[in-house]
Design a protein around this motif. Structure first.
Motif, short mmCIF file in Angstrom:
data_model
loop_
_atom_site.label_atom_id
_atom_site.label_comp_id
_atom_site.label_asym_id
_atom_site.label_seq_id
_atom_site.Cartn_x
_atom_site.Cartn_y
_atom_site.Cartn_z
N HIS A 1 -117.75 14.74 67.70
CA HIS A 1 -118.06 16.16 67.55
C HIS A 1 -119.19 16.33 66.54
O HIS A 1 -119.26 15.61 65.54
CB HIS A 1 -116.83 16.93 67.07
CG HIS A 1 -115.77 17.08 68.10
ND1 HIS A 1 -115.93 17.84 69.24
CD2 HIS A 1 -114.52 16.56 68.18
CE1 HIS A 1 -114.82 17.79 69.97
NE2 HIS A 1 -113.96 17.00 69.36
N CYS A 2 -120.05 17.31 66.78
CA CYS A 2 -121.16 17.52 65.86
C CYS A 2 -120.83 18.53 64.77
O CYS A 2 -121.53 18.61 63.77
CB CYS A 2 -122.42 17.94 66.61
SG CYS A 2 -122.40 19.59 67.32
N TYR A 3 -119.75 19.32 64.96
CA TYR A 3 -119.33 20.31 63.96
C TYR A 3 -120.51 21.22 63.61
O TYR A 3 -121.07 21.85 64.49
CB TYR A 3 -118.72 19.62 62.74
CG TYR A 3 -117.50 18.81 63.10
CD1 TYR A 3 -116.31 19.45 63.46
CD2 TYR A 3 -117.51 17.41 63.12
CE1 TYR A 3 -115.17 18.72 63.82
CE2 TYR A 3 -116.38 16.69 63.48
CZ TYR A 3 -115.22 17.35 63.84
OH TYR A 3 -114.11 16.63 64.20
N THR B 1 -116.44 20.79 76.24
CA THR B 1 -116.19 20.76 74.80
C THR B 1 -117.29 21.54 74.10
O THR B 1 -118.38 21.74 74.64
CB THR B 1 -116.18 19.32 74.25
OG1 THR B 1 -117.51 18.76 74.35
CG2 THR B 1 -115.19 18.44 75.01
N SER B 2 -117.01 21.98 72.88
CA SER B 2 -118.01 22.75 72.14
C SER B 2 -119.27 21.92 71.88
O SER B 2 -120.39 22.43 72.00
CB SER B 2 -117.41 23.24 70.81
OG SER B 2 -116.96 22.14 70.02
N THR B 3 -119.09 20.64 71.56
CA THR B 3 -120.26 19.80 71.31
C THR B 3 -121.03 19.56 72.60
O THR B 3 -122.27 19.55 72.59
CB THR B 3 -119.84 18.46 70.69
OG1 THR B 3 -119.21 18.71 69.43
CG2 THR B 3 -121.04 17.55 70.47
N TYR C 1 -116.71 18.21 57.95
CA TYR C 1 -115.81 18.57 59.04
C TYR C 1 -114.38 18.80 58.58
O TYR C 1 -113.58 19.37 59.33
CB TYR C 1 -115.85 17.54 60.17
CG TYR C 1 -115.37 16.15 59.81
CD1 TYR C 1 -114.03 15.80 59.92
CD2 TYR C 1 -116.26 15.17 59.39
CE1 TYR C 1 -113.59 14.51 59.62
CE2 TYR C 1 -115.84 13.89 59.09
CZ TYR C 1 -114.50 13.57 59.20
OH TYR C 1 -114.08 12.30 58.89
#
Length: 265
Positions: free
Chosen positions: A222-224, A9-11, A159
Motif C-alpha cells: 500500500h502507498c498510504y 484497492t485504494s492503492t 502508515y
C-alpha cells in the motif's frame, strides 16, 4: 501497460490514475482471457503474489522480492532486535512470546504469539515447512513506508502509530535512518523496494532509536500517503518485463516470476 487485480484497492486506483497521467493504460485481470490478450505486450503488475506467480511466466514478468533472510543478515544496529529465519514446525516448539511472520507473503497472520502452541497448524497455504521470521517482541512508536529506487528514497509516508493504522507525512527522521541503512546495505536489496522503518519504544531508554520493520515487494505494498506517481516509478521497475530486467536484480526475482529469457529478450 499496468495490470491490476479484479478486486479494487485504494492503492490500485491511485496507481491507475498516476499511470493514466503519463499515458499508460491500465487493465484489470479478469481471467485467462486477459492474460491471453496481453501476452507479448510489455506489462507491469500491481497485485498479490499468488496471482503474480500464475501470470508471470505467461506475460514474461520479472517480480522482484527481497530475499527471505534479508532481515536476519542485517546488523542488530539496524534491526534493534534478534531475528531468525526458521520453519513453522520449529516455531511450533517456542515456549516464549515471539513475533512471527512470513518473510514476504501473508500466508500467516503476523503477530506476537504467546508461544508456539498459538500458531496456526493447518491452512491452504501453510505447512510445517513454511518459512517464518521469528523475532523478540518490540514496540514501534510509529511505522513509515519508504519507496526506494536505485538506493534512493523517492517517496513515503507514515502508515501506523503504536500499531494502529494512521497514515501521515514522511519525517526527516525516517528518511535519514533509511538513507543510513541504504548506504550500508543497498546491494543486498532489489533496485526497487518498499522499506518499512520506525522508532522503537523502550521504557528503560528514552533516547530515540530507529530500526527496520521489514522490506516489502513494492508491487504488493500500500502507498498510504506517499506520492502515487513516485510509487508507480518503483512498481514499474519492481514488476515489469523480463526483457528490461537489470543484471544486478536477477537474484531478486521470485520463484513465480523467474526469468526464462535473457535481458536482451
Amino acid at each position: 501497460m499496468l495490470l491490476v487485480p479484479a478486486q479494487e484497492t485504494s492503492t490500485g486506483v491511485l496507481l491507475a490514475g498516476a499511470a493514466a497521467a503519463r499515458g499508460l493504460e491500465t487493465a484489470v485481470l479478469a481471467g485467462a482471457d486477459t492474460v491471453e490478450r496481453l501476452a507479448g505486450r510489455p506489462v507491469h503488475w500491481y497485485g498479490g503474489p499468488l496471482a503474480g506467480a500464475r501470470i508471470a511466466g505467461r506475460l514474461g514478468l520479472a517480480l522482484l522480492e527481497p530475499e527471505d533472510d534479508w532481515l536476519v543478515r542485517l546488523p542488530e544496529e539496524f534491526t534493534g532486535r534478534r531475528i531468525e529465519l526458521t520453519t513453522l514446525a520449529d516455531a511450533w516448539t517456542l515456549t516464549r512470546p515471539a513475533f512471527v511472520k512470513p518473510p514476504s507473503d501473508k500466508s500467516l497472520p503476523p503477530a506476537v504469539y504467546a508461544d508456539g502452541s498459538r500458531l496456526p497448524r493447518h491452512g491452504e497455504r501453510i505447512g510445517p515447512d513454511t518459512p517464518v521470521l521469528v523475532s523478540e517482541p518490540v514496540t514501534f512508536g510509529a511505522e513509515y513506508r519508504l519507496f526506494v529506487l536505485d538506493g534512493e528514497v523517492v517517496t513515503g509516508s507514515r502508515y501506523a502509530r503504536f500499531g494502529r493504522l494512521d497514515p501521515g507525512p514522511l519525517t526527516a527522521g525516517a528518511t535519514d535512518f533509511a538513507r543510513r541503512l541504504l548506504a550500508a546495505v543497498a546491494t543486498s536489496l532489489p533496485s526497487a523496494v518498499a522499506l518499512d522503518v520506525g522508532p522503537l519504544l523502550d521504557p528503560y531508554d528514552p533516547a530515540e532509536r530507529w530500526a527496520v520493520v521489514e522490506a516489502n515487494m513494492p508491487w504488493f505494498a500500500h502507498c498510504y500517503a506517499a506520492d502515487p506517481a513516485r510509487v508507480l516509478d518503483v512498481v514499474l521497475r519492481a514488476a515489469g518485463p523480463v526483457a528490461a530486467l537489470r543484471p544486478a536484480d536477477r537474484r531478486f526475482v521470485g520463484a513465480g516470476g523467474a526469468p526464462t529469457v535473457g535481458a536482451d529478450g
